[in-house]
Design a protein around this motif. Structure first.
Motif, PDB file in Angstrom:
ATOM      1  N   ASN B 229       0.662  -1.117  -0.055  1.00  0.00           N
ATOM      2  CA  ASN B 229       0.015  -0.269  -0.352  1.00  0.00           C
ATOM      3  C   ASN B 229       0.953   1.096  -0.268  1.00  0.00           C
ATOM      4  O   ASN B 229       1.578   1.780   0.928  1.00  0.00           O
ATOM      5  CB  ASN B 229      -0.579  -0.362   1.488  1.00  0.00           C
ATOM      6  N   TYR B 259      -0.282  -7.062  -5.202  1.00  0.00           N
ATOM      7  CA  TYR B 259      -1.062  -5.888  -5.256  1.00  0.00           C
ATOM      8  C   TYR B 259      -0.864  -4.954  -4.961  1.00  0.00           C
ATOM      9  O   TYR B 259      -0.383  -4.776  -3.700  1.00  0.00           O
ATOM     10  CB  TYR B 259      -2.268  -6.999  -4.097  1.00  0.00           C
ATOM     11  N   GLU B 261      -2.046  -0.813  -4.188  1.00  0.00           N
ATOM     12  CA  GLU B 261      -3.107  -0.280  -4.117  1.00  0.00           C
ATOM     13  C   GLU B 261      -2.053   1.150  -3.887  1.00  0.00           C
ATOM     14  O   GLU B 261      -1.292   1.451  -3.590  1.00  0.00           O
ATOM     15  CB  GLU B 261      -3.539  -0.394  -2.122  1.00  0.00           C
ATOM     16  N   SER B 300      -0.596  -0.818 -10.905  1.00  0.00           N
ATOM     17  CA  SER B 300      -1.670  -0.740  -9.923  1.00  0.00           C
ATOM     18  C   SER B 300      -2.446  -1.869 -10.014  1.00  0.00           C
ATOM     19  O   SER B 300      -2.850  -1.811 -11.238  1.00  0.00           O
ATOM     20  CB  SER B 300      -2.002   0.464  -8.893  1.00  0.00           C
ATOM     21  N   VAL B 302      -5.460  -0.942  -7.612  1.00  0.00           N
ATOM     22  CA  VAL B 302      -6.513   0.028  -7.013  1.00  0.00           C
ATOM     23  C   VAL B 302      -5.660   1.407  -6.747  1.00  0.00           C
ATOM     24  O   VAL B 302      -4.962   1.793  -6.556  1.00  0.00           O
ATOM     25  CB  VAL B 302      -6.739  -0.617  -5.677  1.00  0.00           C
ATOM     26  N   HIS B 338     -10.588   3.237  -4.876  1.00  0.00           N
ATOM     27  CA  HIS B 338     -10.948   3.116  -3.468  1.00  0.00           C
ATOM     28  C   HIS B 338     -10.530   4.411  -3.006  1.00  0.00           C
ATOM     29  O   HIS B 338      -9.694   4.970  -2.296  1.00  0.00           O
ATOM     30  CB  HIS B 338     -10.059   2.002  -2.401  1.00  0.00           C
TER      31      HIS B 338
END
Lengths: 214, 375
Positions: B229, B259, B261, B300, B302, B338
């Motif tokens: 993140n 993943y 973010e 990315s 998200v 998000h």
């Protein structure tokens, strides 16, 4: 290329911070016989106005403003010798001009100095971040009858007021007219601190100086 | 004479009674202060906030229906609101690792607990759909000397938790300038009109930041992290975003299933360098809908857009503005958005513990009007 197109090209070169292009367009304008004050006002200054608007809207940022200012300064310097000057005997007044202590902004004050000089005033530009006492010393040294004080920040504006107080203490206030300028300065600020005038830009500075001294 | 006065007096009485019965709704200013506004005043503020966003971002206004819906959400009599059934979205949580243990200085509630306990409480009791492990310093650079501790904690957390667990921190490029880092401080250089030198310092810092993020994540991925993140990209200006996008690009290449973010620091990418580009786009001056495509391009999964709250304006003004910006970001984004919702962002007032009336209303508006994919 018409005059208007040339001014637009010059203005765009300032906005895009391209100093080389600024100087090349000025060279072209000079060869076309366009007067230096007109090049400054309609090309360089118009570009800086646009830079200011874009800065306010988050399209340009501090480095751009500084680079554009640098390009404008170089342009004004290139035109200095072409600015019309009156003979010293015809000088309209003696002006000390500077940016107050704590404030490093130079370009606006320098343009005002150049415009005042080209309009027939004897100008002593004492630079930027100038200790307040130095304004008084220069006024005495040159027997000036006007002082121009620039401040680009709300934190340095009080320096303008302090210089007015110092002029009073030294018994010079009656003899020396006071002009204030810079982004946060306003007519209301000038009235509040007891300055004789406020000028929003270089052209207005010349007009106000003539009003007070001529 | 008396008869002549009856009518105007009656009229005055009627209008006074109208004033007295005009309903006022409890809202907040952007700094959290309680205020009361009529429906008309709320609509006016919503329109003004919307117009501000539309003007700055050169983006479309909200429709009349959307504004009506915003008015409805704000004026709902319930203390808190929720989304309509079927519109639920995933919710992730940054720094929740220390939300329980931390004191008010870092938005915590001061209950002694470990980072693992904090995260498990969010996973099992509070309904968080993904979580991140983060350190109290919460910037990537200071993680380097404690990397072994962070790797071990990640392993233990992964053994105990079910939801995707990322590693998270702020890029915080300011840590690479004096007195904290090896490069001269661009702020000082700018003051001396050394623009080129300031830009070079930012370019050097960006290179170090990219290198550090990748180095840290290589180790965290080896310890079982599900991803990364990026919290508050751009806090140190366009160089911060430049470095982060390049780190994302490298991580995607090295870990195809990672993943990622990509959360932003603010609505406008500040041009401290001014000329840095990514994929041919100048980063300075980008608004959320212009940032989103670059986050996707870098790799990315998200994008986390941000709209800042103006503390001198009402909740209605801030919400109208935030929803306008975010709706356009969602439209422009090719990856899920998000939105960042919390103190001082997303229309929510700037309070250390944001109030539930504002948080729930702003969140509902973001889901049902802006169309965000998660919060």
């Amino acid at each position: 290329m018409s005059k208007e197109e040339m001014f637009k090209e010059l203005s765009d070169a300032i906005v895009s911070c391209k100093q080389d292009l600024v100087l090349a367009v000025i060279e072209k304008a000079k060869s076309e016989g366009i007067a230096a004050p007109e090049i400054i006002e309609k090309g360089l200054a118009a570009g800086m106005n646009e830079v200011g608007i874009m800065f306010e809207r988050g399209k340009l940022f501090l480095p751009h403003v500084m680079m554009a200012s640098g390009a404008m300064e170089a342009g004004v310097k290139m035109l200095e010798d072409d600015m019309p000057t009156d003979a010293p005997s015809d000088k309209l007044g003696v002006i000390v001009n500077g940016t107050v202590e704590g404030d490093v902004h130079d370009i606006g004050k320098s343009i005002v100095s150049t415009m005042l000089q080209s309009s027939g005033f004897e100008v002593h530009d004492i630079g930027r971040d100038v200790p307040l006492q130095d304004f008084i010393a220069k006024i005495k040294e040159t027997d000036a009858n006007m002082v121009g004080m620039s401040a680009l920040m709300t934190t340095t504006m009080p320096g303008q007021k302090e210089i007015i107080e110092m002029l009073k203490e030294q018994g010079l206030r009656e003899k020396v007219k006071v002009m204030v300028g810079g982004a946060p300065a306003t007519q209301a600020w000038a009235d509040k601190i007891g300055a004789d005038c406020y000028a929003e830009n270089a052209s207005e500075a010349v007009a106000k100086a003539k009003e007070l001294l001529v | 004479m008396q008869k002549m006065l009856v009518k105007p007096l009656q009229k005055l009485r009627n209008s006074l009674s109208e004033v007295n019965t005009m309903t006022e709704y409890a809202l907040r200013m952007g700094d959290g202060q309680r205020i009361f506004m009529t429906k008309e005043q709320i609509l006016t503020d919503l329109q003004e906030g919307m117009a501000d966003a539309a003007d700055l971002g050169t983006i479309p206004d909200l429709s009349g229906d959307e504004l009506d819906k915003l008015v409805d959400i704000i004026t709902t009599s319930s203390r808190m609101v929720g989304v309509e059934p079927g519109m639920e979205v995933p919710v992730t949580h940054d720094i929740s690792t220390i939300r329980i243990d931390g004191d008010q200085g870092n938005s915590g509630v001061g209950i002694p607990s470990s980072r693992l306990v904090g995260m498990m409480m969010h996973e099992r009791a509070f309904g968080a759909d993904t979580m991140e492990l983060g350190h109290i310093d919460y910037s990537y650079k200071p993680v380097k000397p404690i990397i072994s501790q962070e790797q071990q904690t990640m392993e233990v957390c992964q053994q105990n938790m079910i939801v995707p667990l990322l590693y998270g921190a702020m890029p915080n490029m300011g840590l690479y300038y004096t007195p904290d880092g090896p490069f001269p401080n661009p702020g000082d250089l700018m003051k001396s009109f050394k623009i080129k030198e300031a830009q070079e310092a930012m370019e050097g810092a960006a290179e170090h930041l990219t290198r550090d993020i990748v180095w840290i994540m290589q180790r965290m991925m080896a310890s079982g992290a599900d991803g990364i993140n990026f919290d508050t990209i751009g806090a140190a200006g366009d160089g911060d975003m430049f470095a982060s996008l390049h780190a994302i690009e490298q991580l995607r290449k090295e870990f195809p299933d990672i993943y990622i973010e990509t959360g932003m620091a603010g609505e406008l990418m500040l041009g401290l360098h001014g000329e840095m580009e990514y994929d041919g786009t100048v980063l300075a001056g980008l608004w959320p809908h212009e940032q989103a495509p670059l986050a996707a391009k870098a790799g990315s999964n998200v994008f986390g857009p941000v709209v800042n709250t103006n503390t001198s304006k009402s909740f209605a003004w801030n919400l109208g503005r935030a929803v306008t910006f975010i709706k356009e970001a969602v439209k422009a984004s090719t990856i899920p958005c998000h939105v960042n919702m919390g103190m001082g962002v997303g229309g929510i007032p700037m309070l250390e513990t944001p109030t539930i009336d504002a948080v729930s209303r702003a969140s509902k508006a973001m889901v049902e009007i802006a169309g965000v994919d998660g919060i």
